[in-house]
Design a protein around this motif. Structure first.
Motif, PDB file in Angstrom:
ATOM      1  N   GLN A 289       0.803  -1.176  -0.029  1.00  0.00           N
ATOM      2  CA  GLN A 289      -0.108  -0.031  -0.153  1.00  0.00           C
ATOM      3  C   GLN A 289       0.789   1.207   0.041  1.00  0.00           C
ATOM      4  O   GLN A 289       1.796   1.418   0.893  1.00  0.00           O
ATOM      5  N   GLY A 290       0.495   2.155  -0.920  1.00  0.00           N
ATOM      6  CA  GLY A 290       1.184   3.509  -0.836  1.00  0.00           C
ATOM      7  C   GLY A 290       0.649   4.577  -0.067  1.00  0.00           C
ATOM      8  O   GLY A 290      -0.357   4.465   0.437  1.00  0.00           O
ATOM      9  N   PRO A 291       1.161   5.585  -0.301  1.00  0.00           N
ATOM     10  CA  PRO A 291       0.651   7.083   0.235  1.00  0.00           C
ATOM     11  C   PRO A 291      -0.546   7.202  -0.304  1.00  0.00           C
ATOM     12  O   PRO A 291      -0.885   6.943  -1.456  1.00  0.00           O
ATOM     13  N   TYR A 292      -1.365   7.896   0.618  1.00  0.00           N
ATOM     14  CA  TYR A 292      -2.645   8.480   0.448  1.00  0.00           C
ATOM     15  C   TYR A 292      -2.615   9.339  -0.957  1.00  0.00           C
ATOM     16  O   TYR A 292      -3.495   9.288  -1.987  1.00  0.00           O
ATOM     17  N   TRP A 293      -1.706  10.367  -1.076  1.00  0.00           N
ATOM     18  CA  TRP A 293      -1.620  11.413  -1.929  1.00  0.00           C
ATOM     19  C   TRP A 293      -1.269  10.976  -3.434  1.00  0.00           C
ATOM     20  O   TRP A 293      -0.935  11.672  -4.267  1.00  0.00           O
TER      21      TRP A 293
END
Length: 249
Positions: free
Chosen positions: A156-160
């Protein structure tokens, strides 16, 4: 992220909804939070109640700025008054400001301020409409959660969206290790080459890693607009940053 057909179908369903304007609920707008207390990721999550409260607070703050009052004279401008609005803001002033920014003040393609009502104690909205906005929040969260997953390893990567560079087949999510394995690092071998030459040869920037972060797939060739020389491959986010900061050397 959405298919236009699905958006049109949803708009049709919404248009046919029978909204009982007498069946209302307290929307429970959140209190003011200072910017230093914000969690950057949490602040960008869809939250229609926080958005409505933010519109009110922004207008109250702008009102003081327009009056030319020094910050020391603002007092507790974020405190909610008897009319449900912060500071010295009146409903007439808030509506007038909102009317001039209607293209910005919409949520899920709708304008909640047209249905918002102050009861004397709380802000109210039709229950069906509030439920619709709640469902929009949940759907947004689901879509973003899927878009954050690396297409290769599932991390899972960063939200933005830092892991989502544009490609010829659309946006693809890749974590830095998977990008490093899939694309070659830029070695500076095109220094002194004209950008127009790369265009004629169809030399693609997205075959390389971003020259600056060295972790994400590049999407465009950064180049000098005065002399036309190539500087290196960059991601769109890095290009936007350089437009403010200035080009790297």
């Amino acid at each position: 992220m959405y298919v236009e057909r699905d958006i049109r179908d949803a708009a049709g369903v919404f248009a046919e909804m029978e909204v009982n304007l007498d069946d209302v609920v307290d929307v429970q707008l959140p209190p003011f939070r200072d910017i230093l207390e914000r969690d950057p990721e949490e602040w960008h999550r869809p939250n229609w109640r926080r958005q409505v409260a933010s519109w009110m607070l922004d207008r109250a703050r702008n009102q003081l700025l327009e009056q030319g009052r020094h910050y020391d004279e603002w007092g507790s401008w974020q405190d909610i008054g008897a009319n449900g609005l912060p500071g010295e803001l009146t409903w007439e002033e808030f509506v007038a400001s909102s009317s001039s920014h209607r293209h910005l003040q919409n949520i899920a393609g709708t304008r909640p301020l047209q249905l918002l009502t102050w009861s004397g104690e709380t802000w109210l909205l039709p229950r069906a409409y509030a439920d619709l906005l709640d469902r929009w929040e949940r759907r947004e969260e689901e879509v973003v959660a899927l878009a954050r997953l690396c297409s290769s390893c599932g991390d899972q990567g960063p939200y933005w969206g830092d892991w989502r560079p544009p490609t010829t087949s659309g946006y693809v999510t890749r974590c830095p290790p998977c990008s490093g394995a899939a694309f070659q690092p830029y070695t500076g071998h095109l220094r002194g080459v004209q950008y127009e030459m790369l265009r004629r040869r169809a030399t693609r920037a997205d075959e390389y890693l971003c020259r600056l972060c060295k972790a994400s797939q590049a999407s465009a060739w950064d180049h000098c607009h005065a002399h036309g020389y190539v500087r290196g491959p960059l991601t769109e986010l890095t290009r936007e940053f350089l437009q403010v900061r200035g080009p790297f050397r």
